[in-house]
Design a protein around this motif. Structure first.
Motif, PDB file in Angstrom:
ATOM      1  N   GLU A  91       0.876  -1.205  -0.021  1.00 20.67           N
ATOM      2  CA  GLU A  91      -0.021   0.035   0.036  1.00 20.67           C
ATOM      3  C   GLU A  91       0.812   1.199  -0.053  1.00 20.67           C
ATOM      4  OE1 GLU A  91      -2.683  -0.591   3.236  1.00 20.67           O
ATOM      5  OE2 GLU A  91      -3.192  -2.663   2.593  1.00 20.67           O
ATOM      6  N   GLY A  92       2.066   1.201   0.188  1.00 22.67           N
ATOM      7  CA  GLY A  92       3.042   2.302   0.114  1.00 22.67           C
ATOM      8  C   GLY A  92       2.955   3.143  -1.245  1.00 22.67           C
ATOM      9  N   PRO A  93       3.098   4.403  -1.332  1.00 20.63           N
ATOM     10  CA  PRO A  93       3.002   5.142  -2.461  1.00 20.63           C
ATOM     11  C   PRO A  93       3.659   4.454  -3.711  1.00 20.63           C
ATOM     12  CG  PRO A  93       3.879   6.578  -0.925  1.00 20.63           C
ATOM     13  CD  PRO A  93       3.371   5.480  -0.361  1.00 20.63           C
ATOM     14  N   GLY A 122       1.904   2.559  -6.896  1.00 21.24           N
ATOM     15  CA  GLY A 122       2.210   3.486  -8.273  1.00 21.24           C
ATOM     16  C   GLY A 122       2.991   2.566  -9.267  1.00 21.24           C
ATOM     17  N   LEU A 123       3.871   1.625  -8.755  1.00 25.43           N
ATOM     18  CA  LEU A 123       4.465   0.802  -9.743  1.00 25.43           C
ATOM     19  C   LEU A 123       3.565  -0.500 -10.154  1.00 25.43           C
ATOM     20  CD1 LEU A 123       8.016   0.706  -8.242  1.00 25.43           C
ATOM     21  CD2 LEU A 123       7.530   1.433 -10.756  1.00 25.43           C
ATOM     22  N   CYS A 124       2.811  -1.001  -9.367  1.00 25.57           N
ATOM     23  CA  CYS A 124       1.858  -1.858  -9.501  1.00 25.57           C
ATOM     24  C   CYS A 124       0.750  -1.257 -10.283  1.00 25.57           C
ATOM     25  CB  CYS A 124       1.201  -2.469  -8.219  1.00 25.57           C
ATOM     26  SG  CYS A 124       2.299  -3.454  -7.119  1.00 25.57           S
ATOM     27  N   ARG A 125       0.405  -0.433 -10.125  1.00 27.80           N
ATOM     28  CA  ARG A 125      -0.677   0.094 -11.000  1.00 27.80           C
ATOM     29  C   ARG A 125      -0.179   0.244 -12.591  1.00 27.80           C
ATOM     30  NH1 ARG A 125      -2.031   3.892  -6.995  1.00 27.80           N
ATOM     31  NH2 ARG A 125      -0.693   5.255  -7.941  1.00 27.80           N
ATOM     32  N   GLY A 126       0.950   1.077 -12.715  1.00 23.87           N
ATOM     33  CA  GLY A 126       1.489   1.238 -13.939  1.00 23.87           C
ATOM     34  C   GLY A 126       1.655  -0.243 -14.676  1.00 23.87           C
ATOM     35  N   LEU A 127       2.249  -1.200 -13.895  1.00 24.57           N
ATOM     36  CA  LEU A 127       2.559  -2.540 -14.550  1.00 24.57           C
ATOM     37  C   LEU A 127       1.162  -3.388 -14.722  1.00 24.57           C
ATOM     38  CD1 LEU A 127       5.792  -3.317 -12.691  1.00 24.57           C
ATOM     39  CD2 LEU A 127       5.696  -3.408 -15.156  1.00 24.57           C
ATOM     40  N   GLN A 128       0.194  -2.983 -13.983  1.00 25.37           N
ATOM     41  CA  GLN A 128      -0.902  -3.968 -13.914  1.00 25.37           C
ATOM     42  C   GLN A 128      -0.553  -5.174 -13.042  1.00 25.37           C
ATOM     43  OE1 GLN A 128      -4.523  -3.402 -14.908  1.00 25.37           O
ATOM     44  NE2 GLN A 128      -3.229  -1.477 -14.338  1.00 25.37           N
ATOM     45  N   PHE A 129       0.178  -5.138 -11.880  1.00 25.18           N
ATOM     46  CA  PHE A 129       1.009  -6.291 -11.299  1.00 25.18           C
ATOM     47  C   PHE A 129       0.164  -6.169  -9.687  1.00 25.18           C
ATOM     48  CE2 PHE A 129       4.935  -8.329 -12.489  1.00 25.18           C
ATOM     49  CZ  PHE A 129       4.524  -8.329 -13.960  1.00 25.18           C
ATOM     50  N   LEU A 130       0.466  -7.184  -8.880  1.00 22.42           N
ATOM     51  CA  LEU A 130      -0.065  -7.125  -7.593  1.00 22.42           C
ATOM     52  C   LEU A 130       1.088  -7.786  -7.023  1.00 22.42           C
ATOM     53  CD1 LEU A 130      -3.572  -9.101  -7.591  1.00 22.42           C
ATOM     54  CD2 LEU A 130      -3.282  -6.614  -7.257  1.00 22.42           C
ATOM     55  N   VAL A 131       1.199  -7.139  -5.751  1.00 25.42           N
ATOM     56  CA  VAL A 131       2.315  -7.211  -4.690  1.00 25.42           C
ATOM     57  C   VAL A 131       1.465  -8.127  -3.519  1.00 25.42           C
ATOM     58  CG1 VAL A 131       4.217  -6.951  -3.279  1.00 25.42           C
ATOM     59  CG2 VAL A 131       4.128  -6.046  -5.625  1.00 25.42           C
ATOM     60  N   GLY A 132       1.681  -9.328  -3.165  1.00 26.55           N
ATOM     61  CA  GLY A 132       0.927  -9.897  -2.192  1.00 26.55           C
ATOM     62  C   GLY A 132       1.871 -10.203  -0.945  1.00 26.55           C
ATOM     63  N   VAL A 133       1.478  -9.858   0.338  1.00 31.34           N
ATOM     64  CA  VAL A 133       2.359 -10.545   1.244  1.00 31.34           C
ATOM     65  C   VAL A 133       1.900 -12.035   1.797  1.00 31.34           C
ATOM     66  CG1 VAL A 133       3.188 -10.292   3.831  1.00 31.34           C
ATOM     67  CG2 VAL A 133       2.958  -8.371   2.246  1.00 31.34           C
TER      68      VAL A 133
END
Lengths: 117, 215
Positions: free
Chosen positions: B185-187, B191-202
């Protein structure tokens, strides 16, 4: 003259130590600030050469500890960022900054300047 | 500040961080090479003055020179590869290549933090990634930075590129510590996830980050 060289680049400090040895200067070397603090507690040095940027204790942090432990001990700080060769007297210690890599002749001249003062 | 400005700033900061690290590494290589050269000159002078030259000592210096030339070559190769993430055809880099590039760019940061970084790829990750390589490098790098920040000295972190049926993922795993649940959720990461259309899950009870494209 008996000096301690501190740099995390082991092959760099070992080569400098060997070259100083060929010029009659006894040089030990360690690869971390922590090891330098321990080494200076067991051996008396005329001068310590420190790399500014090291993992763990940085060069400046190591200098602070060593200067407190050994008042009057002079230092040469090596940095890739130093643009102007300069020396300063901090009160407790004399410190000279040299650009890394430093020529062996410049290093020795600075060592002599600091230890003869 | 517009989102695009923020992204440009983040990209510039990423490049500056990599450039500073590479400059330091190359400067160290040059310093070692300079001293090795000086040592050879010293040994030659001593030989001229009657001291026998030890061939083993000379061979050791030559090996050191070759090793540090190779080390410098690795730095320039990874810098070049990063530079070309912006201008080479996007379909030309495999997941493995991208993971290895990020591992190479991050190696010095891990070493400074005294964390052992292992980069690997499974057999299927020879697939190519046709998205924004530069942004993916930034995302993986940011995940590795977080991984190392969560590790004690002497800890281990890994980056694995993995492919499965119709998809792929990168997994950043740490041995000690744990990723915060709200890491993604950090900016910067968001932002990178939005641009790449990626998800980062813990995942794995905070021990791993799974980086996957949005399906």
């Amino acid at each position: 003259m008996n000096v301690l060289l501190v740099d995390d680049e082991e092959e760099l400090v070992s080569a400098i130590a060997e070259r100083l040895g060929l010029r009659g200067i006894t040089a030990d070397f360690v690869t971390s600030g922590k090891a330098a603090v321990a080494k200076c507690r067991e051996t008396r040095y005329d001068l310590v050469v420190l790399d500014m940027k090291m993992p763990g204790l940085s060069g400046l942090e190591t200098l602070e500890i060593l200067a407190a432990d050994h008042p009057g001990l002079p230092f040469i700080m090596l940095s890739g960022h130093t643009e102007v060769r300069q020396c300063q007297d901090t009160g407790a210690s004399r410190v000279c900054f040299l650009v890394k890599p430093a020529k062996i002749e410049d290093l020795i001249a600075t060592m002599r300047q600091l230890t003869s003062a | 500040m517009q989102p695009e400005d923020s992204d440009n700033q983040g990209g510039a900061e990423f490049i500056a961080k990599i450039a500073a690290s590479a400059a330091h590494e190359l400067n160290n290589c040059l310093a070692v090479l300079g001293e090795q050269g000086g040592l050879v000159a010293d040994l030659a002078w001593m030989m001229q003055n009657g001291r026998p030259l030890d061939p083993a000592r000379l061979a050791a210096v030559a090996e050191g020179v070759k090793r540090h030339v190779a080390r410098a070559g690795e730095v320039t190769a990874s810098l070049s590869a990063l530079a070309h993430t912006l201008d080479t055809p996007r379909e030309s880099a495999t997941l493995t290549c991208l993971a290895e590039l990020c591992g190479a760019l991050f190696a010095r940061f891990a070493a400074r933090a005294k964390v052992r970084l292992d980069v690997s790829a499974d057999a299927g990750s020879t697939a190519c990634f046709d998205g924004d390589h530069f942004a993916l490098c930034r995302l993986l790098f940011a995940c590795l930075e977080e991984a190392v920040a969560r590790q004690p000295d002497g800890g281990e972190a890994s980056l694995v590129a993995a492919a499965d049926e119709g998809g792929f993922s990168f997994v950043v795993r740490i041995e000690g510590g744990a990723f915060p649940a709200d890491f993604a959720e950090g900016p910067e990461i968001a932002g990178l996830c939005r641009g790449l259309q990626f998800l980062v899950g813990v995942t794995e009870a905070g021990k791993a980050l799974k980086i996957t494209p949005v399906k």
